[in-house]
Write an enzyme that holds these catalytic residues in place. Structure first.
Site, mmCIF file in Angstrom:
data_model
loop_
_atom_site.group_PDB
_atom_site.id
_atom_site.type_symbol
_atom_site.label_atom_id
_atom_site.label_comp_id
_atom_site.label_asym_id
_atom_site.label_seq_id
_atom_site.Cartn_x
_atom_site.Cartn_y
_atom_site.Cartn_z
ATOM 1 N N PRO A 1 0.819 -1.214 0.000
ATOM 2 C CA PRO A 1 0.000 0.000 0.000
ATOM 3 C C PRO A 1 0.856 1.268 0.000
ATOM 4 O O PRO A 1 1.993 1.255 0.487
ATOM 5 C CB PRO A 1 -0.793 -0.113 1.308
ATOM 6 C CG PRO A 1 -0.778 -1.580 1.641
ATOM 7 C CD PRO A 1 0.519 -2.107 1.109
ATOM 8 N N ASN A 2 0.313 2.323 -0.552
ATOM 9 C CA ASN A 2 0.980 3.637 -0.594
ATOM 10 C C ASN A 2 2.328 3.614 -1.311
ATOM 11 O O ASN A 2 3.214 4.401 -1.001
ATOM 12 C CB ASN A 2 1.161 4.215 0.825
ATOM 13 C CG ASN A 2 -0.158 4.260 1.565
ATOM 14 O OD1 ASN A 2 -1.167 4.667 0.974
ATOM 15 N ND2 ASN A 2 -0.179 3.810 2.798
ATOM 16 N N ARG A 3 2.470 2.684 -2.242
ATOM 17 C CA ARG A 3 3.690 2.580 -3.061
ATOM 18 C C ARG A 3 4.946 2.245 -2.252
ATOM 19 O O ARG A 3 6.065 2.479 -2.689
ATOM 20 C CB ARG A 3 3.938 3.843 -3.900
ATOM 21 C CG ARG A 3 2.714 4.392 -4.554
ATOM 22 C CD ARG A 3 2.859 4.520 -6.073
ATOM 23 N NE ARG A 3 1.530 4.646 -6.680
ATOM 24 C CZ ARG A 3 0.963 3.735 -7.448
ATOM 25 N NH1 ARG A 3 1.621 2.651 -7.754
ATOM 26 N NH2 ARG A 3 -0.236 3.907 -7.935
ATOM 27 N N LEU A 4 4.750 1.711 -1.052
ATOM 28 C CA LEU A 4 5.917 1.324 -0.243
ATOM 29 C C LEU A 4 6.272 -0.130 -0.583
ATOM 30 O O LEU A 4 6.318 -1.005 0.282
ATOM 31 C CB LEU A 4 5.609 1.484 1.258
ATOM 32 C CG LEU A 4 5.231 2.912 1.666
ATOM 33 C CD1 LEU A 4 4.804 2.971 3.136
ATOM 34 C CD2 LEU A 4 6.416 3.858 1.442
ATOM 35 N N HIS A 5 6.475 -0.350 -1.892
ATOM 36 C CA HIS A 5 6.717 -1.712 -2.374
ATOM 37 C C HIS A 5 8.015 -2.266 -1.785
ATOM 38 O O HIS A 5 8.923 -1.516 -1.437
ATOM 39 C CB HIS A 5 6.809 -1.705 -3.904
ATOM 40 C CG HIS A 5 5.652 -1.018 -4.553
ATOM 41 N ND1 HIS A 5 4.361 -1.186 -4.134
ATOM 42 C CD2 HIS A 5 5.611 -0.137 -5.581
ATOM 43 C CE1 HIS A 5 3.558 -0.455 -4.893
ATOM 44 N NE2 HIS A 5 4.299 0.206 -5.768
#
Ligand SMILES: Cc1cc2nc3c(=O)[nH]c(=O)nc-3n(C[C@H](O)[C@H](O)[C@H](O)COP(=O)(O)O)c2cc1C
Length: 205
Positions: free
Chosen positions: A182-186
């Site tokens: 989530p939130n591009r915190l890959h």
């Protein structure tokens, strides 16, 4: 939608078993009903040094090796026999997960190819005879004509292994797992062969 999908946290318990998480991810993709959960893009290097990619199905996974089956006269096979360096990438969109494998490919034993061949449906075995993979076809009807010819040639018998059909095993030297969070915190974790052992690093996505 994109932001809500979550591939989950990545944690590698034992970097010495670099493909364990790949097995888990493939199984979870299968259980989730992903279409062709074993499909991977396979990149080879041609004689001019240019990369070439295509999809194949991962049909073997053991220890630090993955494998696939193909025509031994196909472009990919010719390229591998010339330069064994390959890269394979798997992507399961519904799972928000990617696996990247890099390593060296070599030809599988005939006995392993034979076992796999015998496990396949009769039509797939006939198709292996009928396709002169990667060669130019003169007419669109050639493939069905060749299929029918081999079908009648082997009528009432076991379909033997074509001499030009085989497989390759890839000994991996680098494996990377990517999980969409989530939130591009890959998350990304790369495992690299380091002599006899394996090291692990977390990378920015
Ligand atoms: C999902 C998918 C799976 C495939 N699996 C294989 C495979 O396991 N082996 C194979 O030889 N070709 C497979 N193909 C066909 C290859 O992508 C390719 O067209 C063919 O092998 C010829 O490649 P080459 O000319 O680079 O050798 C697959 C194609 C797709 C789309």
């Amino acid at each position: 939608m994109g932001d809500y999908r979550d591939g989950g946290e990545i944690s590698i318990e034992d970097p010495g078993k670099p493909l364990s998480l790949l097995v888990k991810w493939i199984n979870e993709a299968k259980e989730s009903g992903v279409v062709e959960p074993n499909a991977m893009s396979l990149a080879t290097v041609d004689s001019s040094g240019a990369p070439r990619g295509r999809m194949v199905l991962l049909k073997f996974l053991e220890g630090e090796e993955i494998g696939f089956f193909t025509n031994l006269e196909s472009d990919k096979a010719v390229e591998i026999l010339d330069c064994g360096s390959v890269a394979a990438t798997m992507w399961w969109p519904q799972m928000e997960r990617q696996g990247r494998m890099e390593g060296t490919a070599y030809q599988m034993d005939r006995s392993q190819v034979q076992d796999y061949h015998l496990s396949r449906a009769r039509n797939s075995r006939i198709a292996a005879w009928a396709s002169d993979q990667s060669s130019q076809m003169e007419s669109k009807d050639d493939l069905s004509r060749r299929f029918a010819e081999f079908e009648s040639k082997f009528d009432g018998e076991e379909v033997p292994l074509p001499p030009y059909w085989g497989g390759f095993r890839i000994t991996v030297n680098r494996v990377e797992y990517w999980s969409g969070r989530p939130n591009r915190l890959h998350e990304r974790i790369a495992l690299e062969r380091d002599g006899d052992s394996w090291s692990q690093r977390r990378l920015y996505p």
